[in-house]
Scaffold this motif. Structure first.
Motif, PDB file in Angstrom:
ATOM      1  N   THR A  20      -7.932  51.712 -41.419  1.00 14.68           N
ATOM      2  CA  THR A  20      -6.759  52.528 -41.618  1.00 14.68           C
ATOM      3  C   THR A  20      -5.435  51.763 -41.307  1.00 14.68           C
ATOM      4  OG1 THR A  20      -6.909  52.874 -39.176  1.00 14.68           O
ATOM      5  CG2 THR A  20      -8.044  54.595 -40.496  1.00 14.68           C
ATOM      6  N   GLY A  21      -5.059  51.269 -40.096  1.00 15.90           N
ATOM      7  CA  GLY A  21      -3.730  50.429 -39.905  1.00 15.90           C
ATOM      8  C   GLY A  21      -4.137  49.901 -38.784  1.00 15.90           C
ATOM      9  N   PRO A  22      -3.211  48.800 -38.547  1.00 16.01           N
ATOM     10  CA  PRO A  22      -3.409  47.923 -37.194  1.00 16.01           C
ATOM     11  C   PRO A  22      -3.545  48.798 -35.985  1.00 16.01           C
ATOM     12  CG  PRO A  22      -1.907  46.921 -38.768  1.00 16.01           C
ATOM     13  CD  PRO A  22      -2.302  48.411 -39.259  1.00 16.01           C
ATOM     14  N   SER A  23      -4.189  48.486 -34.866  1.00 15.92           N
ATOM     15  CA  SER A  23      -4.100  48.866 -33.469  1.00 15.92           C
ATOM     16  C   SER A  23      -2.866  48.096 -33.019  1.00 15.92           C
ATOM     17  CB  SER A  23      -5.426  48.672 -32.800  1.00 15.92           C
ATOM     18  OG  SER A  23      -5.233  47.072 -32.332  1.00 15.92           O
ATOM     19  N   VAL A  24      -2.430  48.707 -31.804  1.00 11.09           N
ATOM     20  CA  VAL A  24      -1.369  48.163 -30.922  1.00 11.09           C
ATOM     21  C   VAL A  24      -1.511  46.770 -30.825  1.00 11.09           C
ATOM     22  CG1 VAL A  24      -0.252  48.416 -28.867  1.00 11.09           C
ATOM     23  CG2 VAL A  24      -0.628  50.492 -29.904  1.00 11.09           C
ATOM     24  N   VAL A  25      -2.814  46.363 -30.408  1.00 13.30           N
ATOM     25  CA  VAL A  25      -3.332  44.818 -30.011  1.00 13.30           C
ATOM     26  C   VAL A  25      -3.170  44.159 -31.190  1.00 13.30           C
ATOM     27  CG1 VAL A  25      -4.921  43.376 -29.172  1.00 13.30           C
ATOM     28  CG2 VAL A  25      -4.687  45.467 -27.899  1.00 13.30           C
ATOM     29  N   SER A  26      -3.601  44.760 -32.332  1.00 11.66           N
ATOM     30  CA  SER A  26      -3.522  43.759 -33.455  1.00 11.66           C
ATOM     31  C   SER A  26      -2.214  43.835 -34.092  1.00 11.66           C
ATOM     32  CB  SER A  26      -4.418  44.614 -34.729  1.00 11.66           C
ATOM     33  OG  SER A  26      -5.839  44.578 -34.478  1.00 11.66           O
ATOM     34  N   SER A  27      -1.304  44.600 -33.948  1.00 10.79           N
ATOM     35  CA  SER A  27       0.121  44.463 -34.329  1.00 10.79           C
ATOM     36  C   SER A  27       0.676  43.506 -33.483  1.00 10.79           C
ATOM     37  CB  SER A  27       0.644  45.927 -34.320  1.00 10.79           C
ATOM     38  OG  SER A  27       0.229  46.702 -35.210  1.00 10.79           O
ATOM     39  N   ILE A  67     -15.235  38.416 -50.101  1.00  6.71           N
ATOM     40  CA  ILE A  67     -14.764  39.925 -49.265  1.00  6.71           C
ATOM     41  C   ILE A  67     -13.281  39.856 -49.155  1.00  6.71           C
ATOM     42  CG2 ILE A  67     -15.043  41.244 -47.338  1.00  6.71           C
ATOM     43  CD1 ILE A  67     -17.763  40.087 -46.908  1.00  6.71           C
ATOM     44  N   ALA A  68     -12.426  40.974 -49.421  1.00  5.60           N
ATOM     45  CA  ALA A  68     -11.239  41.393 -49.494  1.00  5.60           C
ATOM     46  C   ALA A  68     -11.192  42.323 -48.208  1.00  5.60           C
ATOM     47  CB  ALA A  68     -10.593  41.923 -50.528  1.00  5.60           C
ATOM     48  N   LEU A  69     -10.002  42.311 -47.542  1.00  6.29           N
ATOM     49  CA  LEU A  69      -9.683  42.970 -46.312  1.00  6.29           C
ATOM     50  C   LEU A  69      -8.348  43.670 -46.392  1.00  6.29           C
ATOM     51  CD1 LEU A  69     -10.609  44.162 -43.509  1.00  6.29           C
ATOM     52  CD2 LEU A  69      -9.891  42.033 -42.499  1.00  6.29           C
ATOM     53  N   TRP A  70      -8.219  44.893 -46.273  1.00  4.98           N
ATOM     54  CA  TRP A  70      -6.977  45.672 -46.345  1.00  4.98           C
ATOM     55  C   TRP A  70      -6.986  46.720 -45.488  1.00  4.98           C
ATOM     56  CZ3 TRP A  70      -3.531  46.907 -51.062  1.00  4.98           C
ATOM     57  CH2 TRP A  70      -2.161  46.795 -50.914  1.00  4.98           C
ATOM     58  N   ASP A  71      -5.885  47.280 -45.388  1.00  7.29           N
ATOM     59  CA  ASP A  71      -5.911  48.840 -44.821  1.00  7.29           C
ATOM     60  C   ASP A  71      -5.299  50.106 -45.647  1.00  7.29           C
ATOM     61  OD1 ASP A  71      -6.524  48.339 -42.054  1.00  7.29           O
ATOM     62  OD2 ASP A  71      -4.636  47.548 -41.571  1.00  7.29           O
ATOM     63  N   VAL A  72      -5.643  51.195 -45.481  1.00  7.51           N
ATOM     64  CA  VAL A  72      -5.370  52.241 -46.576  1.00  7.51           C
ATOM     65  C   VAL A  72      -3.841  52.508 -46.297  1.00  7.51           C
ATOM     66  CG1 VAL A  72      -5.684  54.752 -47.089  1.00  7.51           C
ATOM     67  CG2 VAL A  72      -7.534  53.360 -46.685  1.00  7.51           C
ATOM     68  N   ALA A  74       0.015  51.450 -45.313  1.00  9.90           N
ATOM     69  CA  ALA A  74       1.196  50.485 -45.384  1.00  9.90           C
ATOM     70  C   ALA A  74       1.975  50.664 -44.273  1.00  9.90           C
ATOM     71  CB  ALA A  74       1.827  50.371 -46.906  1.00  9.90           C
ATOM     72  N   GLU A  75       2.388  51.973 -44.211  1.00 16.19           N
ATOM     73  CA  GLU A  75       3.398  52.146 -43.090  1.00 16.19           C
ATOM     74  C   GLU A  75       2.848  53.426 -42.290  1.00 16.19           C
ATOM     75  OE1 GLU A  75       7.586  52.026 -43.734  1.00 16.19           O
ATOM     76  OE2 GLU A  75       7.163  51.116 -45.648  1.00 16.19           O
ATOM     77  N   PHE A  76       3.176  53.553 -40.939  1.00 21.04           N
ATOM     78  CA  PHE A  76       2.651  54.784 -40.437  1.00 21.04           C
ATOM     79  C   PHE A  76       3.523  54.848 -38.883  1.00 21.04           C
ATOM     80  CE2 PHE A  76       0.071  51.136 -39.589  1.00 21.04           C
ATOM     81  CZ  PHE A  76      -0.153  51.057 -38.132  1.00 21.04           C
ATOM     82  N   GLU A  77       3.358  56.284 -38.780  1.00 22.47           N
ATOM     83  CA  GLU A  77       3.628  56.574 -37.042  1.00 22.47           C
ATOM     84  C   GLU A  77       2.517  57.063 -36.359  1.00 22.47           C
ATOM     85  OE1 GLU A  77       7.108  59.072 -36.866  1.00 22.47           O
ATOM     86  OE2 GLU A  77       8.352  57.542 -37.846  1.00 22.47           O
ATOM     87  N   ARG A  78       2.177  56.366 -35.112  1.00 21.20           N
ATOM     88  CA  ARG A  78       0.945  56.676 -34.390  1.00 21.20           C
ATOM     89  C   ARG A  78       1.546  56.552 -32.958  1.00 21.20           C
ATOM     90  NH1 ARG A  78      -3.020  52.529 -35.715  1.00 21.20           N
ATOM     91  NH2 ARG A  78      -1.878  51.490 -34.335  1.00 21.20           N
ATOM     92  N   LYS A  79       0.985  57.644 -32.038  1.00 23.78           N
ATOM     93  CA  LYS A  79       1.222  57.273 -30.509  1.00 23.78           C
ATOM     94  C   LYS A  79      -0.184  56.688 -30.123  1.00 23.78           C
ATOM     95  CE  LYS A  79       4.740  60.574 -29.907  1.00 23.78           C
ATOM     96  NZ  LYS A  79       5.426  60.054 -30.832  1.00 23.78           N
ATOM     97  N   GLY A  80      -0.064  55.326 -29.698  1.00 23.01           N
ATOM     98  CA  GLY A  80      -1.322  54.517 -29.172  1.00 23.01           C
ATOM     99  C   GLY A  80      -2.089  53.927 -30.430  1.00 23.01           C
ATOM    100  N   SER A  81      -3.315  53.700 -30.111  1.00 27.89           N
ATOM    101  CA  SER A  81      -4.205  53.307 -31.340  1.00 27.89           C
ATOM    102  C   SER A  81      -5.283  54.279 -31.911  1.00 27.89           C
ATOM    103  CB  SER A  81      -4.919  51.967 -30.759  1.00 27.89           C
ATOM    104  OG  SER A  81      -3.838  50.945 -30.440  1.00 27.89           O
ATOM    105  N   ALA A  82      -5.450  55.378 -31.220  1.00 29.22           N
ATOM    106  CA  ALA A  82      -6.496  56.183 -31.854  1.00 29.22           C
ATOM    107  C   ALA A  82      -6.247  56.634 -33.153  1.00 29.22           C
ATOM    108  CB  ALA A  82      -6.553  57.378 -30.674  1.00 29.22           C
ATOM    109  N   ASP A  83      -7.277  56.858 -33.898  1.00 26.81           N
ATOM    110  CA  ASP A  83      -7.185  57.342 -35.289  1.00 26.81           C
ATOM    111  C   ASP A  83      -6.805  58.684 -35.409  1.00 26.81           C
ATOM    112  OD1 ASP A  83      -7.982  54.993 -36.629  1.00 26.81           O
ATOM    113  OD2 ASP A  83     -10.116  55.690 -36.867  1.00 26.81           O
ATOM    114  N   SER A  84      -6.941  59.524 -34.242  1.00 26.22           N
ATOM    115  CA  SER A  84      -6.413  60.853 -34.286  1.00 26.22           C
ATOM    116  C   SER A  84      -4.997  60.967 -34.004  1.00 26.22           C
ATOM    117  CB  SER A  84      -7.219  61.794 -33.124  1.00 26.22           C
ATOM    118  OG  SER A  84      -6.991  61.006 -31.879  1.00 26.22           O
ATOM    119  N   ALA A  85      -4.597  60.071 -33.585  1.00 22.92           N
ATOM    120  CA  ALA A  85      -2.947  59.711 -33.267  1.00 22.92           C
ATOM    121  C   ALA A  85      -1.737  59.596 -34.436  1.00 22.92           C
ATOM    122  CB  ALA A  85      -2.576  58.871 -32.035  1.00 22.92           C
TER     123      ALA A  85
END
Length: 162
Positions: A20-27, A67-72, A74-85
């Motif tokens: 999806t997108g990087p978690s807080v820790v990954s960022s 193998i290629a790796l990417w996220d769907v 590019a930019e996002f707003e999210r509170k925390g790291s949960a996919d539901s956020a």
């Protein structure tokens, strides 16, 4: 807005793994799957039989196995790291990426949310490419490591051997 990372890829990439997108820790680490409890890199190391002590080794392990790796996203707003956020999302140009990588024959989604975002925001399913949604490697997804490993192994290794 938070920003994702550039893709890890080569023109020989046959498999594209999408999160999806990087978690807080990954960022903070500026690394894909940087959370120490995320199972992604241990799973890749086990399946592809390569070292993952450094981030460079992780990149090289994927590239050496086409193998290629990417996220769907590019930019996002999210509170925390949960996919539901996620509140606001802007996708990467995955249609262009797929079209520019003629060797791609499989796209694997790291979890249901990545698949859902792709379907909703991209919706591009070339018939020559197999699409699969796999168990998330996130520590929030409670399937055990061994079960996650088998799901991923079946999608990465077994189709290649057929």
């Amino acid at each position: 807005m938070l920003k994702g990372f550039p893709p890890i890829h080569s023109q020989q990439s046959r498999i594209l793994i999408l999160g999806t997108g990087p978690s807080v820790v990954s960022s903070l680490k500026q690394q894909y799957y940087g959370h120490e409890r995320n199972a992604f890199w241990p799973i890749m190391s086990e399946i592809l039989q390569g070292p993952i002590e450094t981030y460079e080794q992780k990149w090289n392990l994927l590239l050496a196995n086409d193998i290629a790796l990417w996220d769907v996203l590019a930019e996002f707003e999210r509170k925390g790291s949960a996919d539901s956020a996620y509140t606001t999302v802007i996708p990467n140009d995955l249609k262009l990426f797929i079209d520019e990588h003629a060797m791609l024959n499989r796209i694997l989604f790291n979890g249901q949310k990545a698949s859902d975002f792709y379907r909703r925001l991209i919706g591009y399913y070339p018939p020559a490419i197999e699409f699969q949604t796999l168990a998330s490697t996130s520590p929030a997804y409670t399937l055990g490591f061994g079960q996650k490993l088998e799901v991923w192994r079946n999608s990465i290794v077994h189709p290649i051997q057929c």
